[in-house]
Motif scaffolding. Structure first.
Motif, mmCIF file in Angstrom:
data_model
loop_
_atom_site.group_PDB
_atom_site.id
_atom_site.type_symbol
_atom_site.label_atom_id
_atom_site.label_comp_id
_atom_site.label_asym_id
_atom_site.label_seq_id
_atom_site.Cartn_x
_atom_site.Cartn_y
_atom_site.Cartn_z
ATOM 1 N N ILE A 49 0.883 -1.174 0.000
ATOM 2 C CA ILE A 49 0.000 0.000 0.000
ATOM 3 C C ILE A 49 0.912 1.213 0.000
ATOM 4 O O ILE A 49 1.552 1.535 1.007
ATOM 5 C CB ILE A 49 -0.915 0.019 1.238
ATOM 6 C CG1 ILE A 49 -1.790 -1.235 1.266
ATOM 7 C CG2 ILE A 49 -1.776 1.279 1.251
ATOM 8 C CD1 ILE A 49 -2.500 -1.446 2.581
ATOM 9 N N ARG A 50 1.028 1.869 -1.130
ATOM 10 C CA ARG A 50 1.947 2.998 -1.258
ATOM 11 C C ARG A 50 1.216 4.190 -1.868
ATOM 12 O O ARG A 50 0.649 4.099 -2.952
ATOM 13 C CB ARG A 50 3.141 2.629 -2.139
ATOM 14 C CG ARG A 50 3.972 1.471 -1.576
ATOM 15 C CD ARG A 50 5.206 1.206 -2.425
ATOM 16 N NE ARG A 50 5.925 0.022 -1.974
ATOM 17 C CZ ARG A 50 6.794 0.010 -0.979
ATOM 18 N NH1 ARG A 50 7.051 1.145 -0.341
ATOM 19 N NH2 ARG A 50 7.400 -1.100 -0.627
ATOM 20 N N ARG A 51 1.258 5.284 -1.182
ATOM 21 C CA ARG A 51 0.659 6.524 -1.677
ATOM 22 C C ARG A 51 1.263 7.681 -0.874
ATOM 23 O O ARG A 51 1.468 7.550 0.334
ATOM 24 C CB ARG A 51 -0.860 6.497 -1.519
ATOM 25 C CG ARG A 51 -1.600 7.673 -2.129
ATOM 26 C CD ARG A 51 -1.424 7.762 -3.633
ATOM 27 N NE ARG A 51 -1.825 6.568 -4.355
ATOM 28 C CZ ARG A 51 -3.046 6.324 -4.801
ATOM 29 N NH1 ARG A 51 -4.020 7.193 -4.558
ATOM 30 N NH2 ARG A 51 -3.305 5.222 -5.478
ATOM 31 N N ALA A 52 1.533 8.777 -1.581
ATOM 32 C CA ALA A 52 2.203 9.911 -0.940
ATOM 33 C C ALA A 52 3.490 9.385 -0.285
ATOM 34 O O ALA A 52 4.256 8.672 -0.912
ATOM 35 C CB ALA A 52 1.267 10.596 0.057
ATOM 36 N N ASN A 53 3.727 9.691 0.980
ATOM 37 C CA ASN A 53 4.933 9.155 1.636
ATOM 38 C C ASN A 53 4.592 8.036 2.616
ATOM 39 O O ASN A 53 5.361 7.733 3.518
ATOM 40 C CB ASN A 53 5.698 10.274 2.358
ATOM 41 C CG ASN A 53 4.872 10.935 3.445
ATOM 42 O OD1 ASN A 53 3.654 10.816 3.460
ATOM 43 N ND2 ASN A 53 5.533 11.637 4.348
ATOM 44 N N VAL A 54 3.424 7.405 2.428
ATOM 45 C CA VAL A 54 3.021 6.268 3.253
ATOM 46 C C VAL A 54 3.434 4.975 2.547
ATOM 47 O O VAL A 54 3.168 4.788 1.354
ATOM 48 C CB VAL A 54 1.502 6.255 3.492
ATOM 49 C CG1 VAL A 54 1.084 4.995 4.244
ATOM 50 C CG2 VAL A 54 1.078 7.500 4.256
ATOM 51 N N ILE A 110 -5.559 7.458 1.915
ATOM 52 C CA ILE A 110 -4.317 8.199 2.173
ATOM 53 C C ILE A 110 -4.273 9.465 1.328
ATOM 54 O O ILE A 110 -3.837 10.528 1.799
ATOM 55 C CB ILE A 110 -3.104 7.291 1.885
ATOM 56 C CG1 ILE A 110 -3.055 6.159 2.915
ATOM 57 C CG2 ILE A 110 -1.802 8.092 1.920
ATOM 58 C CD1 ILE A 110 -2.118 5.028 2.542
ATOM 59 N N THR A 111 -4.756 9.382 0.094
ATOM 60 C CA THR A 111 -4.825 10.579 -0.755
ATOM 61 C C THR A 111 -5.723 11.635 -0.127
ATOM 62 O O THR A 111 -5.410 12.842 -0.157
ATOM 63 C CB THR A 111 -5.335 10.209 -2.157
ATOM 64 O OG1 THR A 111 -4.401 9.316 -2.779
ATOM 65 C CG2 THR A 111 -5.488 11.444 -3.026
ATOM 66 N N LEU A 112 -6.850 11.218 0.443
ATOM 67 C CA LEU A 112 -7.737 12.161 1.118
ATOM 68 C C LEU A 112 -7.035 12.847 2.290
ATOM 69 O O LEU A 112 -7.213 14.050 2.516
ATOM 70 C CB LEU A 112 -8.996 11.451 1.604
ATOM 71 C CG LEU A 112 -10.121 11.270 0.590
ATOM 72 C CD1 LEU A 112 -11.232 10.409 1.187
ATOM 73 C CD2 LEU A 112 -10.689 12.628 0.178
ATOM 74 N N ILE A 113 -6.258 12.077 3.047
ATOM 75 C CA ILE A 113 -5.523 12.684 4.159
ATOM 76 C C ILE A 113 -4.508 13.686 3.615
ATOM 77 O O ILE A 113 -4.347 14.789 4.168
ATOM 78 C CB ILE A 113 -4.813 11.598 4.996
ATOM 79 C CG1 ILE A 113 -5.842 10.654 5.622
ATOM 80 C CG2 ILE A 113 -3.956 12.235 6.090
ATOM 81 C CD1 ILE A 113 -5.228 9.465 6.353
ATOM 82 N N GLU A 114 -3.832 13.328 2.529
ATOM 83 C CA GLU A 114 -2.847 14.232 1.930
ATOM 84 C C GLU A 114 -3.503 15.533 1.483
ATOM 85 O O GLU A 114 -2.964 16.631 1.706
ATOM 86 C CB GLU A 114 -2.176 13.540 0.743
ATOM 87 C CG GLU A 114 -1.134 14.400 0.046
ATOM 88 C CD GLU A 114 -0.554 13.733 -1.187
ATOM 89 O OE1 GLU A 114 0.597 14.052 -1.532
ATOM 90 O OE2 GLU A 114 -1.254 12.900 -1.803
ATOM 91 N N GLU A 115 -4.676 15.433 0.870
ATOM 92 C CA GLU A 115 -5.365 16.614 0.372
ATOM 93 C C GLU A 115 -6.005 17.420 1.500
ATOM 94 O O GLU A 115 -6.012 18.654 1.468
ATOM 95 C CB GLU A 115 -6.443 16.204 -0.630
ATOM 96 C CG GLU A 115 -5.891 15.574 -1.902
ATOM 97 C CD GLU A 115 -6.978 15.024 -2.803
ATOM 98 O OE1 GLU A 115 -8.148 14.951 -2.340
ATOM 99 O OE2 GLU A 115 -6.668 14.648 -3.952
ATOM 100 N N GLY A 116 -6.538 16.719 2.495
ATOM 101 C CA GLY A 116 -7.286 17.417 3.529
ATOM 102 C C GLY A 116 -6.463 17.874 4.697
ATOM 103 O O GLY A 116 -6.811 18.862 5.358
ATOM 104 N N SER A 117 -5.364 17.188 4.989
ATOM 105 C CA SER A 117 -4.587 17.518 6.171
ATOM 106 C C SER A 117 -3.164 16.992 6.046
ATOM 107 O O SER A 117 -2.856 15.901 6.525
ATOM 108 C CB SER A 117 -5.253 16.933 7.423
ATOM 109 O OG SER A 117 -4.481 17.225 8.567
ATOM 110 N N PRO A 118 -2.289 17.748 5.399
ATOM 111 C CA PRO A 118 -0.890 17.302 5.268
ATOM 112 C C PRO A 118 -0.224 16.996 6.601
ATOM 113 O O PRO A 118 0.637 16.118 6.677
ATOM 114 C CB PRO A 118 -0.222 18.488 4.562
ATOM 115 C CG PRO A 118 -1.330 19.158 3.811
ATOM 116 C CD PRO A 118 -2.542 19.013 4.684
ATOM 117 N N SER A 119 -0.621 17.701 7.662
ATOM 118 C CA SER A 119 -0.012 17.431 8.971
ATOM 119 C C SER A 119 -0.377 16.027 9.452
ATOM 120 O O SER A 119 0.460 15.322 10.046
ATOM 121 C CB SER A 119 -0.452 18.478 9.997
ATOM 122 O OG SER A 119 -1.869 18.495 10.133
#
Length: 395
Positions: A183-188, A225-234
């Motif tokens: 499971i790879r997306r953004a830096n996860v 994970i994409t939603l977290i990246e878009e909604g809350s980078p922190s």
């Protein structure tokens, strides 16, 4: 509890400031401190485990005992230590597990150390057949194994077969060996626990997954994970720092069900018959538990003087103050995640707005208990007071 005064010394800004970063991503986390807690705890549990089960391991696998005895230094790396195979030995100690159970855990620990290090060899046997992991690879069921490992390759001689493995970048590869889906997306970067791997991990998991279902789950978790990246980078960084495994568990369609524990660092159990935004919430919630649990390795959050069972609207029953704090810490971070997603205009069909309105009064009940008790330690207070200040009025 790990007794290590070096890790609990007060920083110049006070102990509360030292641990505020464990409360949520709104405060800077001392990453070095976090990793030191994990590594030092793992090393001490390993020493105690080898000492406690020395006779049992030596009787069946003296070579494995030698390897583990030398292996404490191999746990100097956070990524090696931050794994279920390492902290499963803690559960053995806490539960005073039978020798045959401990031997299986010792074997998986040896494989974790061998796969993560630069080399090493050992032979081992176990009375119970197991399917252990070698990195992301799921080995065939075995009762005995001989490991020969150098920097770039490894030879594993199992009961009836011989496996030749090789390094493939940061991971391992081999012919005709099952592996955990990625499971790879953004830096996860994490792996999906499949039914074949669940027994050795010790977590819940669905009983069956087809190839198509595995692919669908990968897309679902990656979309979350994409939603977290878009909604809350922190919160993306909050999640990526600790998430290593996701285990899909059963629940009715639309039902959010999740879990984690100190025996599974880096792992989150999560239901999957729901929308990506719901999965994103569960990721934030369970990864918050990971920070809470790591801090508990070195310091209690309460002194034990308060035996009151405080009402929890989350569980609809009375709970000890430590569990009230655990819930407040996780759901407080979820609420801040909701707010960031709304601020950034995430398209969630009103999910965050609706759930914030429902969650806020529940946090108020939990906060009343935290304000009423006098048993929280300074570490305990650091896990809710900064959160409370950011959340604001809960009435």
């Amino acid at each position: 509890m790990v007794d290590t005064a070096r890790l609990v010394q007060t920083a110049a800004g006070g102990q509360e400031a030292l641990y505020d970063g464990f409360g949520g991503p709104f405060a800077p986390l001392d990453v070095g401190l976090f990793q030191d807690i994990v590594v030092t705890s793992a090393q001490q549990y390993m020493r105690f485990f080898v000492e406690t089960y020395q006779q049992a391991i030596e009787a069946d696998s003296p070579d494995l005992l030698r390897f583990l005895g030398e292996g404490v230094e191999r746990l100097s790396d956070f990524e090696t230590a931050w794994d279920f195979a390492v902290f499963a030995i803690r559960e053995c100690l806490l539960q005073r597990a039978a020798p045959d159970v401990a031997l299986g855990k010792a074997l998986q620990l040896g494989l974790r150390l061998a796969a993560s290090g630069e080399g090493g060899s050992f032979r081992a046997r176990t009375s119970r057949p197991i399917r252990p992991l070698w990195g992301k690879l799921i080995l065939p069921e075995l009762t005995s194994i001989t490991v020969e490992r150098d920097l770039y390759s490894a030879t594993l001689a199992l009961d009836k077969i011989r496996l030749e493995l090789w390094r493939d970048g940061e991971s391992w590869a081999g012919e005709e060996v099952d592996e955990l889906p990625s499971i790879r997306r953004a830096n996860v970067s994490a792996h999906l626990v499949v039914p074949a791997a669940a027994p050795v991990v010790g977590c819940d998991c669905v009983s069956m997954l087809s190839t198509d279902e595995v692919s669908r789950l990968q897309y679902l978790y990656q979309d979350a994970i994409t939603l977290i990246e878009e909604g809350s980078p922190s919160y993306l960084q909050w999640v990526s720092r600790v998430l290593r495994y996701i285990s899909p568990i059963e629940a009715d369609p639309g039902v959010m069900r999740s879990g984690s524990g100190p025996e599974w660092p880096g792992l989150a159990e999560m239901s999957f018959r729901c929308d990506p935004i719901a999965v994103a919430e569960m990721l934030v919630h369970e990864c918050s538990h990971q920070y809470f649990n790591a801090l508990m390795f070195i310091s209690p959050v309460a002194d034990g003087s308060d035996t009151t069972l405080y009402f929890s609207p989350v569980r609809n029953c009375g709970r000890p103050i430590e569990m009230i704090l655990l819930a407040y810490h996780a759901f407080g971070n979820v609420l801040l995640f909701y707010r960031e997603c709304q601020f950034r205009g995430v398209d969630d069909s009103g999910f965050c707005e609706r759930n914030e309105a429902e969650l806020l009064p529940q946090l108020g009940v939990l906060e009343d208990a935290l304000r009423a008790t006098s048993s929280l330690t300074e570490v305990g207070h650091s896990l809710w007071q900064p959160l409370s200040a950011l959340i604001g009025s809960v009435r």
